[in-house]
Enzyme design. Structure first.
Site, PDB file in Angstrom:
ATOM      1  N   HIS A  96       0.817  -1.210   0.000  1.00 30.59           N
ATOM      2  CA  HIS A  96       0.000   0.000   0.000  1.00 30.59           C
ATOM      3  C   HIS A  96       0.854   1.264   0.000  1.00 30.59           C
ATOM      4  CE1 HIS A  96      -4.188  -1.687   1.136  1.00 30.59           C
ATOM      5  NE2 HIS A  96      -3.484  -2.583   0.466  1.00 30.59           N
ATOM      6  N   HIS A 258      -1.885 -12.515  -1.926  1.00 30.75           N
ATOM      7  CA  HIS A 258      -2.940 -13.230  -1.209  1.00 30.75           C
ATOM      8  C   HIS A 258      -2.565 -14.672  -0.899  1.00 30.75           C
ATOM      9  CE1 HIS A 258      -6.232 -10.169  -2.548  1.00 30.75           C
ATOM     10  NE2 HIS A 258      -5.285  -9.644  -1.801  1.00 30.75           N
TER      11      HIS A 258
END
Length: 718
Positions: A96, A258
């Protein structure tokens, strides 16, 4: 008297100061020039002598990485580690930090450590990443100035991956911190998760690269929370492309990221308190305090979904793809009420993050299923399923690109883990392999350029076109590499392709003659000659105005090849408008007024407001009867009260200046021209250069600003 008043010992200064309205509140449409003065030395506590690159070289990277490895499994009661390992949290932090990058203007990204500041530190998509940075604080405190927050966040993401069995592609330091938030357009919305950034049939405005305010890319529940994997795939493709990622890189990044950790949606989001910027002073910059259960660990609420993707969430594996294709999926909701998907008829095989006796059925996000149900993504995903080694290599390379995309050329990379391989997205420029020209050669070449028949306008405009592609945001573009002679830049409308081709042909002839005539390996690159020719043009224009000056020139640029140039990637650098050249594209949609685009380009060029002002005045061939003379005529005539301006009915954005007495047309100008008489701050600067005693100052300031732009990408000179 020894009687104490009720106010004894109290500060005599009133602390409830009324908050007034700013100029932006009163005049919201006013051109914002303050963006040109961000990150000045006034906000920097390190002082002018501090050199981060030199400090980084003192860092014991191996020792630092050992400390980071240890941190991964040192779970803290105030924010317990999922599965006993902080790897997933730190990967998300690094992702991020870097993932705000957008290729359209090169802004965002990890390069300045902006995740520490508003608004990024309080974006909904960054919920609880404040905890990740607080976990890192003891290590940052230990190593101090030898490692910036910007570098530390990315390095920690790398170490997180390595600590869970993944082989990363490499790491480069060199991201210097800034000390204040960056004023940046993140979207027009006034509320978190708003999506007023679309027009037509869901056409995302430029330069934005996220679907909603406060998100990094897309809504994991689907477009505006609609759990449609195919529709979500369209938004994934758009947003990742705007971050410079192709389909394979996109699949690798989503699946690779993920493979680790989990999401947190243990309860209703209404239990969550304010974000860090909205919190109470005693919260000390920590936000999203939850009153659901313990508020942490098994009770943590970060977003909506409650998903764990892998049977081994703290080890690298191929479980993401195995689960994605081995099961059929049914829509369900998390305890927080968010859309997510669970495997049909599946055994409970996913570990619980805090209770070793519990197992869960596999779960996925809507955006995960996009990798199966979008036909292009599915083909890539199945290849990765069947070839785990290809998946690992693709993720390693995509992760390196994600975390280093905004660092610029490799000459800026620091540290022992810099990969040797050159990657095309790094805008490779070959090393100089010849002897450089000296002062005598420079004088000789200037003479040949000025005798070539090329005009001052042609010399100056070509050098400007070459150098002004530079973006201080992601350190791309600039004169080094001479990519102005390659596609796509040679064909850009703003560069006047026919004139450019003729100028380059003449300069290439001069280059060839010089290089052929000199023995001993001495040569001049075309990149250097273009800049040198521009300097010759400026000197000639200044001399015509009575100023005998020398424009500084430092050789050392090299010429990039077509093979080293990703034409599609460089297309993002094409300006929709360039106020320095009074250019506005008529074929491409405009998202800013011309004067706003001018300031935007100046900010990308790292110019100050005075530098912007003097460059516009010097580059103009309007408001003067001496178009190839470097004078302050532009400012003198613009500020002449004998001229009255009015818009031309037949030409949008063009104005005519008439003599107040005779009403005869004296000049025509654009919004970019007139803003220097209209905007109070720019007018104040224009008045400096319009003054009768400012001619010499104008020329000197122009040369300094010109040289700054010509050398903007010369990181070897820093």
């Amino acid at each position: 008297m020894d009687q104490k008043s009720d106010n004894a010992g109290k500060c005599p200064v009133a602390h409830t100061v009324p908050k007034g309205r700013s100029n932006r509140d009163w005049w919201p449409d006013q051109l914002d020039v303050q963006v040109l003065h961000q990150h000045s030395g006034l906000s920097d506590p390190m002082g002018k002598a501090f050199n981060y690159a030199e400090e980084f070289k003192k860092l014991d990277l191996e020792e630092l990485k050992k400390d980071l490895h240890a941190l991964m499994t040192e779970s803290q009661d105030w924010w317990p580690a999922d599965f006993g390992h902080y790897g997933g949290l730190f990967i998300r932090m690094a992702w991020h930090s870097a993932g705000t990058y957008r290729i359209t203007d090169g802004r965002g990204g990890a390069g300045q450590g902006q995740q520490r500041f508003a608004p990024l530190n309080s974006w909904p998509d960054n919920a609880n990443l404040d905890k990740a940075r607080r976990l890192l604080w003891p290590i940052k405190q230990k190593y101090g100035n030898r490692i910036s927050w910007a570098d530390l966040m990315i390095l920690t993401g790398n170490v997180a991956l390595e600590s869970m069995g993944f082989q990363t592609f490499g790491f480069a330091g060199g991201r210097a911190d800034v000390w204040e938030p960056q004023e940046l357009f993140w979207g027009p919305e006034g509320t978190w998760l708003g999506d007023e950034r679309y027009s037509g049939e869901r056409q995302l405005d430029e330069p934005l690269a996220a679907v909603q305010m406060g998100l990094i890319y897309v809504n994991p529940e689907g477009p505006n929370g609609n759990p449609d994997p195919v529709a979500a795939a369209r938004e994934i493709r758009e947003t990742f492309a705007r971050m410079a990622m192709n389909d394979e890189e996109t699949v690798a990044l989503i699946a690779g990221g993920h493979t680790f950790g989990k999401t947190h949606g243990a309860g209703d989001p209404s239990f969550i308190g304010p974000d860090p910027e909205g919190g109470a002073i005693e919260d000390q910059g920590l936000g999203w305090k939850s009153t659901f259960g313990t508020g942490v660990g098994k009770d943590a609420i970060t977003g909506g979904p409650e998903v764990t993707w892998s049977q081994t969430p703290t080890r690298w594996s191929n479980y993401f793809f195995e689960n994605l294709f081995n099961y059929e999926w049914e829509l369900t909701k998390s305890p927080a009420g968010a859309h997510q998907w669970k495997a049909k008829n599946a055994d409970a095989s996913i570990p619980d993050a805090f209770d070793a006796s519990k197992k869960h059925v596999p779960t996925m996000l809507t955006t995960d299923l996009s990798l199966r149900f979008d036909p292009i993504y599915e083909k890539i995903s199945r290849r990765f399923l069947e070839n785990p080694d290809q998946f690992a290599d693709a993720f390693a390379r995509a992760w390196f690109k994600l975390t280093h995309r905004d660092m610029g050329p490799k000459v800026r990379y620091l540290g022992p883990e810099v990969p040797a391989e050159d990657l095309i997205w790094q805008d490779v420029i070959p090393a100089v392999d010849h002897k450089l020209v000296d002062e005598n050669d420079v004088a000789d070449l200037k003479g040949k350029v000025l005798a070539s028949g090329l005009s001052v306008q042609e010399l100056v405009s070509t050098a400007w076109a070459s150098a002004s592609t530079f973006r201080g945001s992601d350190k791309r573009g600039g004169a080094n590499g001479a990519r102005i002679r390659l596609a796509p830049q040679k064909d850009w409308e703003v560069n006047q392709p026919a004139q450019l081709a003729r100028v380059l042909s003449v300069l290439e002839g001069i280059q060839k003659d010089f290089n052929t005539a000199h023995t001993g390996g001495k040569k001049i690159s075309l990149a250097d000659l273009i800049v040198l020719a521009g300097a010759a043009g400026v000197e000639k224009a200044a001399k015509a105005g009575g100023h005998d000056i020398t424009v500084p020139f430092t050789p050392g640029r090299a010429d990039a090849s077509e093979a080293q140039t990703d034409a599609a990637s460089f297309a993002a650098l094409e300006p929709r408008a360039d106020g320095f050249r009074n250019y506005v594209s008529r074929r491409r949609r405009q998202f800013m007024k011309p004067e706003e685009a001018l300031v935007d380009r100046a900010q990308l060029l790292t110019l100050t407001a005075p530098e912007l002002t003097v460059l516009v005045g010097g580059l103009r061939v309007v408001f003067t009867s001496r178009p190839e003379v470097l004078t302050n005529d532009f400012f003198v005539n613009l500020l002449d009260m004998g001229t009255q301006w009015s818009p031309m009915a037949e030409k949008e954005g063009v104005y005519e200046g008439r003599d107040r007495k005779t009403h005869e047309v004296k000049w025509t100008g654009t919004r970019v021209d007139l803003i220097f008489g209209s905007h109070s701050q720019l007018r104040a600067l224009a008045e400096v250069y319009a003054s009768s005693d400012a001619k010499e100052k104008f020329v000197g300031d122009f040369v300094a600003a010109w040289t700054k732009v010509m050398n903007a990408d010369r990181f070897d000179l820093v």
